[in-house]
Write a protein that holds these residues in place. Structure first.
Motif: not given
Ligand code: ADP
Ligand code: ADP
Length: 232
Positions: A185, A182, A178, A126-131, A133, A145, A148
């Motif tokens: 962030d 990350l 992007s 969830s932290l790296v935005g791979l929900d 996958r 990806q 990530r």
């Protein structure tokens, strides 16, 4: 956080010796994003690889969080690498493992029990935005990806320092941005110290607080990014 003092690295024998890093001194602050820029062959990769013991300095001292990194071995070195993790240009993922299993890998090595491991992997995804996958294989992911996954894996054991070895050099400009966002962030949210090497000015300008310019094994200039690159 990191003190590099009079560090030299020479490869090869007397006859064919190459001084890849030549008496370098750098202090990197806790929570800083520090960049090293230079052309190919400047010594960047050798320098960053010495920060987690992948290369041993020929001379000098490297302290990370107060601890000398350059002369430790075995179990101590593996432990230190949990605190100083790294991401790579070509991601270095395990191709026969899913996203979940790639990220879980360092937790397995650290002996984290399965239930706790899966909970941690979920947070990292969830932290790296791979929900969504979770069960994909690296070959089914885009370059961004894949990186990530590399970042999530690097963060699994809560490191203090993240080393980035040309981490966006294999990515297109949009994906590069992007991934850099990350990293910013993560730096802000986790207070993680980030050290990156790159040959791209854009990367330095976009996220680094300070930069060192490397040439022929030497640091030729260092300071805040806006000061070192005055003219756009
Ligand atoms: P950069 O990352 O800036 O491209 P490197 O650290 O890879 O620079 O290389 C610096 C110098 O050290 C180059 O001259 C390179 O050929 C040499 N070098 C790097 N790794 C090795 C090695 N394992 N053996 C011998 N020479 C090396
Ligand atoms: P990328 O094109 O994503 O940057 P590379 O092609 O450089 O990645 O591959 C990185 C590493 O993974 C290399 O060591 C390569 O041999 C290995 N690799 C790449 N594709 C596969 C695959 N399908 N199966 C197993 N190993 C692979």
């Amino acid at each position: 956080m990191i003190t590099i003092k009079n560090v030299t690295k020479t490869y090869g024998s007397k006859q064919g010796a190459v001084k890849a890093v030549d008496n370098v001194n750098i202090d990197i602050n806790d929570g800083e994003i520090f960049g090293v820029i230079g052309y190919s062959g400047a010594g960047k990769s050798t320098l960053i690889r010495m920060l987690n013991g992948l290369e041993i300095p020929t001379d000098g001292s490297i302290k990370v969080a107060g601890r000398e990194i350059s002369h430790i071995k075995g179990a101590k070195l593996r432990k230190a690498r949990q605190e100083i993790s790294m991401i790579f240009q070509h991601f270095n993922l395990l191709w026969s493992r899913t996203v979940t299993d790639n990220i879980a890998f360092p937790l397995e090595i650290a002996g984290v029990p399965k239930k706790k491991r899966m909970q941690r992997v979920k947070e990292l995804i969830s932290l790296v935005g791979l929900d969504g996958r979770e069960n994909a294989y690296p070959s089914q992911l885009s370059g961004g990806q894949k990186q990530r996954v590399g970042i999530a894996r690097a963060l699994a054991n809560n490191p203090k320092v993240l080393l980035c070895d040309e981490a966006t050099s294999a990515l297109d400009p949009q994906t590069t941005d992007s991934i850099l966002e990350l990293l910013v962030d993560i730096n802000k949210r986790l207070g993680l110290t980030i050290v990156l090497i790159t040959h791209e000015m854009h990367v330095i300008r976009k996220i680094c607080h300070r930069v060192a310019v490397m040439e022929g094994g030497n640091i030729v200039e260092t300071g805040p990014v806006l000061q070192v690159f005055k003219n756009p």
